[in-house]
Design a protein around this motif. Structure first.
Motif, PDB file in Angstrom:
ATOM      1  N   PRO A 110      -5.171  12.456 130.680  1.00 41.04           N
ATOM      2  CA  PRO A 110      -5.723  13.157 129.509  1.00 41.04           C
ATOM      3  C   PRO A 110      -4.880  14.352 129.066  1.00 41.04           C
ATOM      4  O   PRO A 110      -4.822  14.670 127.874  1.00 41.04           O
ATOM      5  N   LEU A 111      -4.206  14.989 130.012  1.00 42.03           N
ATOM      6  CA  LEU A 111      -3.402  16.165 129.693  1.00 42.03           C
ATOM      7  C   LEU A 111      -2.336  15.862 128.647  1.00 42.03           C
ATOM      8  O   LEU A 111      -1.981  16.721 127.842  1.00 42.03           O
ATOM      9  N   LEU A 112      -1.823  14.640 128.636  1.00 41.46           N
ATOM     10  CA  LEU A 112      -0.748  14.300 127.712  1.00 41.46           C
ATOM     11  C   LEU A 112      -1.182  14.452 126.261  1.00 41.46           C
ATOM     12  O   LEU A 112      -0.395  14.873 125.399  1.00 41.46           O
ATOM     13  N   GLN A 113      -2.436  14.110 125.967  1.00 35.11           N
ATOM     14  CA  GLN A 113      -2.946  14.286 124.606  1.00 35.11           C
ATOM     15  C   GLN A 113      -3.076  15.765 124.259  1.00 35.11           C
ATOM     16  O   GLN A 113      -2.815  16.190 123.132  1.00 35.11           O
ATOM     17  N   GLU A 114      -3.478  16.552 125.249  1.00 34.43           N
ATOM     18  CA  GLU A 114      -3.595  17.999 125.054  1.00 34.43           C
ATOM     19  C   GLU A 114      -2.228  18.613 124.743  1.00 34.43           C
ATOM     20  O   GLU A 114      -2.088  19.443 123.840  1.00 34.43           O
ATOM     21  N   LEU A 115      -1.215  18.190 125.484  1.00 37.35           N
ATOM     22  CA  LEU A 115       0.139  18.689 125.235  1.00 37.35           C
ATOM     23  C   LEU A 115       0.668  18.194 123.892  1.00 37.35           C
ATOM     24  O   LEU A 115       1.384  18.907 123.189  1.00 37.35           O
ATOM     25  N   GLY A 116       0.287  16.973 123.548  1.00 35.28           N
ATOM     26  CA  GLY A 116       0.722  16.431 122.263  1.00 35.28           C
ATOM     27  C   GLY A 116       0.215  17.234 121.079  1.00 35.28           C
ATOM     28  O   GLY A 116       0.887  17.358 120.057  1.00 35.28           O
ATOM     29  N   ALA A 117      -0.969  17.831 121.232  1.00 31.32           N
ATOM     30  CA  ALA A 117      -1.532  18.660 120.161  1.00 31.32           C
ATOM     31  C   ALA A 117      -0.677  19.893 119.898  1.00 31.32           C
ATOM     32  O   ALA A 117      -0.717  20.474 118.809  1.00 31.32           O
ATOM     33  N   ILE A 118       0.110  20.279 120.881  1.00 31.67           N
ATOM     34  CA  ILE A 118       0.995  21.443 120.733  1.00 31.67           C
ATOM     35  C   ILE A 118       2.381  21.029 120.255  1.00 31.67           C
ATOM     36  O   ILE A 118       2.957  21.647 119.364  1.00 31.67           O
ATOM     37  N   TRP A 119       2.910  19.930 120.829  1.00 35.06           N
ATOM     38  CA  TRP A 119       4.316  19.593 120.622  1.00 35.06           C
ATOM     39  C   TRP A 119       4.567  18.486 119.593  1.00 35.06           C
ATOM     40  O   TRP A 119       5.722  18.250 119.225  1.00 35.06           O
ATOM     41  N   PHE A 120       3.517  17.814 119.109  1.00 30.37           N
ATOM     42  CA  PHE A 120       3.694  16.783 118.092  1.00 30.37           C
ATOM     43  C   PHE A 120       3.407  17.294 116.679  1.00 30.37           C
ATOM     44  O   PHE A 120       3.266  16.503 115.751  1.00 30.37           O
ATOM     45  N   PRO A 122       3.749  19.056 112.871  1.00 29.30           N
ATOM     46  CA  PRO A 122       4.804  19.086 111.843  1.00 29.30           C
ATOM     47  C   PRO A 122       5.611  20.390 111.925  1.00 29.30           C
ATOM     48  O   PRO A 122       5.156  21.385 112.485  1.00 29.30           O
ATOM     49  N   GLU A 123       6.795  20.361 111.344  1.00 27.00           N
ATOM     50  CA  GLU A 123       7.693  21.519 111.414  1.00 27.00           C
ATOM     51  C   GLU A 123       7.047  22.789 110.879  1.00 27.00           C
ATOM     52  O   GLU A 123       7.242  23.877 111.428  1.00 27.00           O
ATOM     53  N   ASP A 124       6.274  22.683 109.795  1.00 27.53           N
ATOM     54  CA  ASP A 124       5.700  23.879 109.187  1.00 27.53           C
ATOM     55  C   ASP A 124       4.544  24.460 110.020  1.00 27.53           C
ATOM     56  O   ASP A 124       4.028  25.531 109.707  1.00 27.53           O
ATOM     57  N   GLU A 125       4.118  23.746 111.070  1.00 27.98           N
ATOM     58  CA  GLU A 125       3.048  24.249 111.930  1.00 27.98           C
ATOM     59  C   GLU A 125       3.573  24.701 113.302  1.00 27.98           C
ATOM     60  O   GLU A 125       2.788  25.060 114.179  1.00 27.98           O
ATOM     61  N   ARG A 126       4.865  24.679 113.481  1.00 25.87           N
ATOM     62  CA  ARG A 126       5.440  25.072 114.761  1.00 25.87           C
ATOM     63  C   ARG A 126       5.357  26.581 114.982  1.00 25.87           C
ATOM     64  O   ARG A 126       5.450  27.361 114.042  1.00 25.87           O
ATOM     65  N   ILE A 127       5.180  26.958 116.228  1.00 21.43           N
ATOM     66  CA  ILE A 127       5.164  28.379 116.598  1.00 21.43           C
ATOM     67  C   ILE A 127       6.583  28.911 116.473  1.00 21.43           C
ATOM     68  O   ILE A 127       7.533  28.320 116.992  1.00 21.43           O
ATOM     69  N   THR A 128       6.716  30.044 115.798  1.00 27.25           N
ATOM     70  CA  THR A 128       8.053  30.636 115.633  1.00 27.25           C
ATOM     71  C   THR A 128       8.199  31.961 116.377  1.00 27.25           C
ATOM     72  O   THR A 128       9.296  32.501 116.456  1.00 27.25           O
ATOM     73  N   ASP A 129       7.077  32.472 116.912  1.00 31.38           N
ATOM     74  CA  ASP A 129       7.145  33.707 117.686  1.00 31.38           C
ATOM     75  C   ASP A 129       7.741  33.386 119.055  1.00 31.38           C
ATOM     76  O   ASP A 129       7.147  32.636 119.841  1.00 31.38           O
ATOM     77  N   ALA A 130       8.907  33.951 119.355  1.00 31.00           N
ATOM     78  CA  ALA A 130       9.651  33.589 120.561  1.00 31.00           C
ATOM     79  C   ALA A 130       8.871  33.836 121.862  1.00 31.00           C
ATOM     80  O   ALA A 130       8.823  32.949 122.723  1.00 31.00           O
ATOM     81  N   PRO A 131       8.256  35.022 122.053  1.00 30.55           N
ATOM     82  CA  PRO A 131       7.509  35.240 123.304  1.00 30.55           C
ATOM     83  C   PRO A 131       6.357  34.251 123.495  1.00 30.55           C
ATOM     84  O   PRO A 131       6.132  33.758 124.603  1.00 30.55           O
ATOM     85  N   HIS A 185      10.672  18.263 123.821  1.00 33.79           N
ATOM     86  CA  HIS A 185       9.367  18.127 124.483  1.00 33.79           C
ATOM     87  C   HIS A 185       8.604  16.919 123.927  1.00 33.79           C
ATOM     88  O   HIS A 185       7.954  16.178 124.685  1.00 33.79           O
ATOM     89  N   ALA A 186       8.673  16.727 122.618  1.00 29.68           N
ATOM     90  CA  ALA A 186       7.973  15.602 121.990  1.00 29.68           C
ATOM     91  C   ALA A 186       8.528  14.271 122.497  1.00 29.68           C
ATOM     92  O   ALA A 186       7.777  13.331 122.785  1.00 29.68           O
ATOM     93  N   LYS A 187       9.850  14.173 122.625  1.00 33.80           N
ATOM     94  CA  LYS A 187      10.465  12.937 123.118  1.00 33.80           C
ATOM     95  C   LYS A 187      10.065  12.658 124.566  1.00 33.80           C
ATOM     96  O   LYS A 187       9.783  11.511 124.938  1.00 33.80           O
ATOM     97  N   ILE A 188      10.038  13.711 125.394  1.00 32.69           N
ATOM     98  CA  ILE A 188       9.638  13.551 126.794  1.00 32.69           C
ATOM     99  C   ILE A 188       8.193  13.069 126.873  1.00 32.69           C
ATOM    100  O   ILE A 188       7.865  12.134 127.618  1.00 32.69           O
ATOM    101  N   LEU A 189       7.323  13.684 126.101  1.00 30.76           N
ATOM    102  CA  LEU A 189       5.915  13.298 126.101  1.00 30.76           C
ATOM    103  C   LEU A 189       5.719  11.854 125.661  1.00 30.76           C
ATOM    104  O   LEU A 189       4.955  11.094 126.272  1.00 30.76           O
TER     105      LEU A 189
END
Length: 236
Positions: A110-120, A122-131, A185-189
């Motif tokens: 189940p964790l894989l779907q949870e991680l997918g929600a972060i790493w799958f 679109p580009e405009d929804e990606r986190i850009t804050d480095a920390p 990360h998306a490719k690994i998942l």
């Protein structure tokens, strides 16, 4: 010996935690350079605290490998040992590849779907804050190992994560590494979800190797810049 009141212990622990956080931040941000020496009195004056919480903070940093005590001459920020970091990255790569193999053998994770929600996303929804992204990146790798079900492997991996954090977090100071991190990360998942074990392990190893190379390059560059600033201040 008179027992210390509970509230006094709480205050002491709080001050030690504050001192620890501030000193660790100074080391991470290269305000203290590898090899710099200092005394407890100097840190006490700088942070406006008594020596007791300062000493507790320093011993904690010593246990984590960031500083070392010098016989009769105070403390020193541990010099960077790039060979040690490379060895830790090698061990990390072995552990994570083993975890991926275990995950690919599981009928459902189940964790894989949870991680997918972060790493799958679109580009405009990606986190850009480095920390913030650095924290998510670190947890991505830790969660893969934790999800494997091997508690001892997760414990060892967590210890390695703590030890390499001082340089690993620098990866996201370069903007291009943000996009690369999402893509890799998306490719690994996807490879794990599709149970392509060998491909997932190859992707993971390549991802860690590239990260290792980038953080070493950035660390060397930042150390050079910090030493140049330090020399300029000394000459002024």
């Amino acid at each position: 010996m008179i027992p210390q009141p509970k509230f006094a212990k709480a205050i002491s622990n709080s001050l030690a935690s504050q001192a620890y956080a501030r000193l660790k931040a100074d080391i991470f941000d290269f305000h203290f350079l590898p090899g710099d020496r200092f005394s407890e009195n100097e840190i006490s004056e700088r942070l406006q605290m008594s020596r007791t919480p300062i000493r507790e903070a320093l011993f904690r940093l010593q246990r984590e490998g960031y500083v070392e005590v010098l016989h009769k001459s105070g403390w020193q920020v541990r010099p960077f040992d790039f060979q040690m970091f490379e060895q830790l990255y090698d061990v990390r790569s072995v552990l994570e590849a083993a975890a991926v193999e275990l995950l690919c053998a599981m009928p459902e994770v189940p964790l894989l779907q949870e991680l997918g929600a972060i790493w799958f996303v679109p580009e405009d929804e990606r986190i850009t804050d480095a920390p913030t992204l650095s924290v998510h990146d670190e947890r991505f790798h830790e969660q893969l190992v934790e999800a494997s079900g091997n508690a001892e492997m997760a414990r060892i991996h967590h210890d390695i994560t703590e030890r390499i954090r001082v340089i690993r977090r620098l990866e996201f100071t370069e903007e291009m590494r943000i996009d690369v991190s999402y893509e890799e990360h998306a490719k690994i998942l996807r490879a794990i979800i599709e149970r392509r074990t060998s491909h997932a392990k190859d992707l993971l190893r390549a991802h860690i190797a590239l990260s290792q190379s980038e953080v070493k390059k950035i660390t060397i560059q930042m150390l050079h810049q910090a030493r140049a600033r330090s020399a300029a201040r000394a000459a002024a």
